[in-house]
Design a protein around this motif. Structure first.
Motif, PDB file in Angstrom:
ATOM      1  N   UNK A  19       0.812  -1.214   0.000  1.00 47.54           N
ATOM      2  CA  UNK A  19       0.000   0.000   0.000  1.00 47.54           C
ATOM      3  C   UNK A  19       0.848   1.267   0.000  1.00 47.54           C
ATOM      4  N   UNK A  20       2.030   1.195   0.599  1.00 46.99           N
ATOM      5  CA  UNK A  20       2.817   2.420   0.789  1.00 46.99           C
ATOM      6  C   UNK A  20       4.310   2.113   0.706  1.00 46.99           C
ATOM      7  N   UNK A  21       4.728   1.526  -0.418  1.00 48.99           N
ATOM      8  CA  UNK A  21       6.147   1.236  -0.595  1.00 48.99           C
ATOM      9  C   UNK A  21       6.913   2.547  -0.774  1.00 48.99           C
ATOM     10  N   UNK A  22       7.899   2.837   0.099  1.00 48.43           N
ATOM     11  CA  UNK A  22       8.617   4.117  -0.008  1.00 48.43           C
ATOM     12  C   UNK A  22       9.478   4.179  -1.269  1.00 48.43           C
ATOM     13  N   UNK A  23       9.751   5.390  -1.701  1.00 49.57           N
ATOM     14  CA  UNK A  23      10.659   5.593  -2.820  1.00 49.57           C
ATOM     15  C   UNK A  23      12.065   5.116  -2.439  1.00 49.57           C
ATOM     16  N   UNK A  24      12.900   4.921  -3.442  1.00 50.26           N
ATOM     17  CA  UNK A  24      14.223   4.358  -3.208  1.00 50.26           C
ATOM     18  C   UNK A  24      15.032   5.198  -2.226  1.00 50.26           C
ATOM     19  N   UNK A  25      15.025   6.530  -2.389  1.00 52.89           N
ATOM     20  CA  UNK A  25      15.835   7.388  -1.514  1.00 52.89           C
ATOM     21  C   UNK A  25      15.381   7.257  -0.061  1.00 52.89           C
ATOM     22  N   UNK A  26      14.069   7.242   0.155  1.00 48.86           N
ATOM     23  CA  UNK A  26      13.565   7.113   1.519  1.00 48.86           C
ATOM     24  C   UNK A  26      13.864   5.725   2.084  1.00 48.86           C
ATOM     25  N   UNK A  27      13.776   4.704   1.219  1.00 49.03           N
ATOM     26  CA  UNK A  27      14.067   3.340   1.674  1.00 49.03           C
ATOM     27  C   UNK A  27      15.520   3.228   2.125  1.00 49.03           C
ATOM     28  N   UNK A  28      16.435   3.825   1.373  1.00 54.97           N
ATOM     29  CA  UNK A  28      17.860   3.790   1.753  1.00 54.97           C
ATOM     30  C   UNK A  28      18.065   4.516   3.075  1.00 54.97           C
ATOM     31  N   UNK A  29      17.378   5.629   3.266  1.00 59.85           N
ATOM     32  CA  UNK A  29      17.491   6.363   4.533  1.00 59.85           C
ATOM     33  C   UNK A  29      16.966   5.526   5.695  1.00 59.85           C
ATOM     34  N   UNK A  30      15.837   4.855   5.479  1.00 58.73           N
ATOM     35  CA  UNK A  30      15.279   4.002   6.539  1.00 58.73           C
ATOM     36  C   UNK A  30      16.243   2.878   6.901  1.00 58.73           C
ATOM     37  N   UNK A  31      16.842   2.252   5.886  1.00 53.95           N
ATOM     38  CA  UNK A  31      17.764   1.144   6.134  1.00 53.95           C
ATOM     39  C   UNK A  31      19.023   1.621   6.845  1.00 53.95           C
ATOM     40  N   UNK A  32      19.567   2.739   6.423  1.00 58.74           N
ATOM     41  CA  UNK A  32      20.807   3.232   7.019  1.00 58.74           C
ATOM     42  C   UNK A  32      20.606   3.806   8.412  1.00 58.74           C
ATOM     43  N   UNK A  33      19.378   4.224   8.714  1.00 54.93           N
ATOM     44  CA  UNK A  33      19.100   4.761  10.050  1.00 54.93           C
ATOM     45  C   UNK A  33      18.475   3.726  10.972  1.00 54.93           C
ATOM     46  N   UNK A  34      18.442   2.466  10.528  1.00 54.59           N
ATOM     47  CA  UNK A  34      17.863   1.416  11.366  1.00 54.59           C
ATOM     48  C   UNK A  34      18.657   1.296  12.659  1.00 54.59           C
ATOM     49  N   UNK A  35      17.952   0.972  13.746  1.00 59.62           N
ATOM     50  CA  UNK A  35      18.563   1.031  15.081  1.00 59.62           C
ATOM     51  C   UNK A  35      19.741   0.083  15.257  1.00 59.62           C
ATOM     52  N   UNK A  36      19.763  -1.027  14.514  1.00 58.67           N
ATOM     53  CA  UNK A  36      20.873  -1.975  14.614  1.00 58.67           C
ATOM     54  C   UNK A  36      21.462  -2.170  13.224  1.00 58.67           C
ATOM     55  N   UNK A  37      22.577  -1.500  12.954  1.00 58.92           N
ATOM     56  CA  UNK A  37      23.162  -1.547  11.610  1.00 58.92           C
ATOM     57  C   UNK A  37      23.712  -2.923  11.267  1.00 58.92           C
ATOM     58  N   UNK A  38      24.036  -3.728  12.276  1.00 61.26           N
ATOM     59  CA  UNK A  38      24.641  -5.040  12.022  1.00 61.26           C
ATOM     60  C   UNK A  38      23.612  -6.162  12.005  1.00 61.26           C
ATOM     61  N   UNK A  39      22.330  -5.833  11.926  1.00 60.66           N
ATOM     62  CA  UNK A  39      21.298  -6.866  11.928  1.00 60.66           C
ATOM     63  C   UNK A  39      21.384  -7.699  10.656  1.00 60.66           C
ATOM     64  N   UNK A  40      21.066  -8.984  10.768  1.00 67.03           N
ATOM     65  CA  UNK A  40      21.038  -9.861   9.604  1.00 67.03           C
ATOM     66  C   UNK A  40      19.814  -9.525   8.737  1.00 67.03           C
ATOM     67  N   UNK A  41      19.950  -9.679   7.426  1.00 67.37           N
ATOM     68  CA  UNK A  41      18.897  -9.257   6.502  1.00 67.37           C
ATOM     69  C   UNK A  41      17.591 -10.014   6.742  1.00 67.37           C
ATOM     70  N   UNK A  42      17.670 -11.293   7.064  1.00 65.15           N
ATOM     71  CA  UNK A  42      16.439 -12.055   7.313  1.00 65.15           C
ATOM     72  C   UNK A  42      15.704 -11.481   8.516  1.00 65.15           C
ATOM     73  N   UNK A  43      16.429 -11.174   9.571  1.00 64.64           N
ATOM     74  CA  UNK A  43      15.804 -10.589  10.760  1.00 64.64           C
ATOM     75  C   UNK A  43      15.250  -9.199  10.467  1.00 64.64           C
ATOM     76  N   UNK A  44      15.929  -8.440   9.616  1.00 66.69           N
ATOM     77  CA  UNK A  44      15.449  -7.100   9.248  1.00 66.69           C
ATOM     78  C   UNK A  44      14.105  -7.186   8.536  1.00 66.69           C
TER      79      UNK A  44
END
Length: 742
Positions: free
Chosen positions: A365-390
């Motif tokens: 319903x609300x897939x963010x644009x690429x730039x916002x998605x990259x910002x969300x991923x880079x600002x995630x609280x645990x940068x070392x989280x495994x992708x499956x857990x993310x």
């Protein structure tokens, strides 16, 4: 006492097909607990009766409470089952009798199943099941019998679903296979349910809400009761069905601040009578649908073929909530495992309230644009989280579940254990693209799993047994983010550094698991020893009381004894913890007698740490007399214990037990003058325990004549430790480490 359970299961297949499928039902997606099956006897009698005997081996997982009662390894993790079957072709009955042949000292479980045609409809088969659970283990009869019935209820449901799966595969080969219940409803299934519910429930009133099984469902209502939830639906007009992530709710026309919210859990879904199935993954199409336009072509109605419509039973099995609408639709919420959740939010904007307010973006319903998605991923609280857990984190992306996360990573060629902070912008772009691709493709499939043939989805459902994907590459399974993950190592690769980090983590996890098992075993041993010690202490206490009474009531005047040595055997000395006793009353006229010598010997045998003051308090005799008895008659002397420096052991975590400290004088024990010093051994119960992380290992012996002091630590011990640590940390050396010395 014997516990009994009786149940019945209806198969929508004729008896002949059910019997044929019965011999071919293993393996199936529900039979992961069945390890093997072997037919060791089969014959046909003169009256056309088929007799068969099979040996089945099953897993026998011990519950947590059982691990506390029975020592590890004492109970087999595999159960052997004998299944005897009698197939009577004349009477059209199949009778099976199963019984465990091992673990009978714990309990015996007898199951009898009778398959026969339905008297009202020959195209259906009824299976009547009866099980008896018996245990003769003293003290645990009721517990084990109750556990056996509870486990049987779960397994027999899986066995019935497994046979249904086999029957559909054998006799309805062109129909979609029934869904495997282990697959949780995810965003595509919930979105499909929302669309079909909207088609039939929009702009209508709910006139009645009922609960066929209200008692067992009550705990699934999070912030309301079944009654208040039903009242929030009755006589209210539904204008739309909304969804965010895996949550679905009804939007009402009256704008009252009461919004009912549904979460399907592991196996929930909606079904509407005379409408397509709206369950998760779309159940078997036992009916064919015809669509035609009515009311000037603005409304579609769905009807069944009359013959197939007669085969439907209503309400369906596992119905938990039933709605009736003003337009005549009968809606059932079904849930096999009863893990669904129901909320009642006091607001007309549920997205601003819990549980919806804590969810991340909805990728459909609300897939963010690429730039916002990259910002969300880079600002995630645990940068070392495994992708499956993310991807499974609903606060980051709402609606993605286990198999969708695996599919996204498979399409992106990312390993489930690859970490978020290792992705560059191009890789984040690829991840963003495949999240959108997998979600939209799955939703467009309409809930019937008609996904592209090269998707991993079609090849992963093997109960963790290794298989191959569309390109004949091996599929492996691992537990990542708390869920079973399917991946293809040849396609989803890690770099050498990443693989080393994963290996170290898995090795540490394995050590931690073994350490936990060892600690649990030690705790169980400690509990057993405590019971033994408590029992022995009660006996010793009674014995000391009898000694005190014997001395205090002895009014006979005895002449002093001639001094003689009475040796005491060191082997009977036990160093028990100190205990305080009430003072004795009375004192004999002459303290050194046969009875006082025996009393002192008994006290020292029971507690070699006994002091003069304690013996004087118990017996009520002078310290002079006690000194004479100990040194002149018993020939004993108090000696201290030998101390030494032990190894420092490396491990990720270890338990250290601590004790209430003793004074040096308290730790001395009475020994024969000819005996060597004893080694100090703690036998008293520990005061507590603390888990300590140790990062190095170095054996540093204490030199002869040296003393453990600050100089020894600074000049001898720690330099060797620092050297050993530096050798194991070539790049960082001692940086980032803390050493503590008391």
């Amino acid at each position: 006492m014997v516990k009994t359970y009786i149940d019945q299961w209806l198969y929508t297949f004729p008896w002949s097909q059910v019997i044929s499928g019965f011999w071919q039902k293993y393996p199936n997606p529900y039979s992961g607990h069945i390890l093997s099956e072997d037919v060791y006897y089969r014959t046909i009698t003169d009256d056309q009766t088929l007799l068969t005997k099979r040996l089945l081996t099953k897993t026998n997982k011990i519950p947590r409470w059982g691990e506390r009662i029975f020592s590890r390894g004492s109970v087999s993790t595999i159960a052997f089952i004998i299944e005897e079957s009698i197939c009577d072709l004349k009477q059209k009955t199949l009778t099976t009798i199963t019984k465990n042949i091992n673990l009978t000292y714990l309990m015996i479980v007898d199951e009898t199943c009778i398959y026969r045609p339905d008297q009202n409809d020959e195209t259906r088969t009824i299976c009547e099941k009866k099980v008896l659970a018996t245990s003769e283990l003293f003290g645990f009869k009721t517990v084990l019998e109750t556990f056996a019935i509870k486990r049987y209820k779960k397994n027999q449901e899986l066995a019935s679903l497994g046979l249904e799966f086999t029957l559909h595969k054998l006799f309805l080969p062109h129909s979609p296979l029934p869904p495997v219940i282990d697959k949780m409803p995810e965003l595509p299934e919930v979105e499909y349910a929302r669309k079909l519910l909207s088609r039939f429930l929009n702009h209508t009133h709910i006139t009645k809400v009922s609960y066929p099984d209200a008692d067992s469902l009550a705990r699934r209502f999070m912030n309301c009761t079944p009654t208040t939830f039903a009242n929030s639906l009755v006589n209210r007009k539904i204008i739309d069905i909304k969804r965010h992530g895996k949550y679905l709710w009804f939007e009402m026309a009256d704008q009252q601040p009461l919004t009912p919210i549904f979460h399907f859990g592991m196996s929930g879904g909606f079904r509407i009578k005379s409408a397509p199935d709206v369950t998760y993954a779309k159940e078997i199409k036992l009916v064919k649908m015809k669509a035609k336009n009515e009311v000037d072509g603005q409304c579609e109605s769905f009807v069944y073929d009359e013959q197939l419509d007669a085969d439907l039973s209503w309400p369906p099995r596992f119905t938990r909530i039933r709605f009736t609408t003003a337009t005549g639709h009968d809606v059932c919420y079904t849930d096999l495992r009863k893990f669904g959740r129901f909320h009642l939010v006091d607001s007309i904007t549920p997205l601003s309230c819990l549980p919806l307010s804590k969810l991340g973006f909805d990728p459909y319903l609300d897939m963010p644009k690429l730039e916002k998605f990259i910002d969300l991923a880079q600002s995630y609280r645990s940068a070392s989280i495994e992708l499956k857990a993310l991807l499974l984190d609903q606060s980051f992306c709402a609606g993605i579940g286990n198999w969708i996360a695996d599919e996204i990573l498979y399409q992106s060629s990312f390993h489930p254990r690859k970490r978020l902070n290792t992705l560059n912008d191009e890789q984040l772009k690829l991840l963003h693209k495949n999240i959108d691709y997998v979600i939209r493709t799955a939703v467009d499939a309409g809930g019937n799993e008609r996904f592209p043939r090269e998707w991993l989805f079609h090849y992963r459902w093997t109960n963790k047994r290794e298989t191959e994907d569309y390109y004949k590459l091996a599929i492996k399974f691992d537990t990542v983010g708390g869920r079973t993950s399917a991946y293809v190592p040849q396609r989803q690769k890690l770099s050498n550094v990443e693989q080393q980090q994963v290996d170290v983590k898995l090795a540490a996890k394995e050590r931690k698991r073994k350490s936990k098992e060892k600690t649990e075993e030690e705790d169980s041993v400690d509990e057993e020893n405590k019971k033994i010690i408590d029992s022995a202490d009660i006996k010793v206490s009674k014995r000391k009381i009898s000694i005190k009474k014997m001395i205090s009531t002895d009014s006979e005047v005895n002449e002093p004894l001639v001094k003689r040595k009475v040796p005491i055997a060191p082997s009977v000395i036990s160093n028990r913890p100190q205990r305080a006793y009430a003072p004795g009353s009375g004192r004999p006229s002459t303290s050194v007698t046969e009875k006082t010598i025996d009393a002192v010997r008994t006290i020292i045998e029971d507690d070699p740490h006994s002091t003069y003051q304690q013996i004087e308090t118990i017996l009520g005799i002078s310290s002079t007399a006690i000194n004479s008895i100990i040194h002149d008659y018993l020939n004993l002397k108090k000696k201290g214990q030998f101390h030494c420096v032990f190894d420092i052991i490396m491990g990720d975590e270890s338990w250290f037990y601590h004790y209430d400290p003793e004074l040096k004088e308290q730790s001395k024990v009475w020994m024969s003058t000819t005996d060597p010093r004893p080694t100090k051994v703690h036998r008293n119960k520990s005061a507590g325990k603390r888990i300590v992380a140790i990062f190095f290992m170095k054996y540093v012996p204490l030199e002869t004549g040296a003393t453990v002091n600050a100089s020894w630590y600074a000049n001898t011990c720690l330099p060797q430790v620092f050297t050993a640590v530096s050798e194991g940390r070539e790049t960082r050396g001692l940086r980032g480490l803390f050493f503590h010395d008391e």
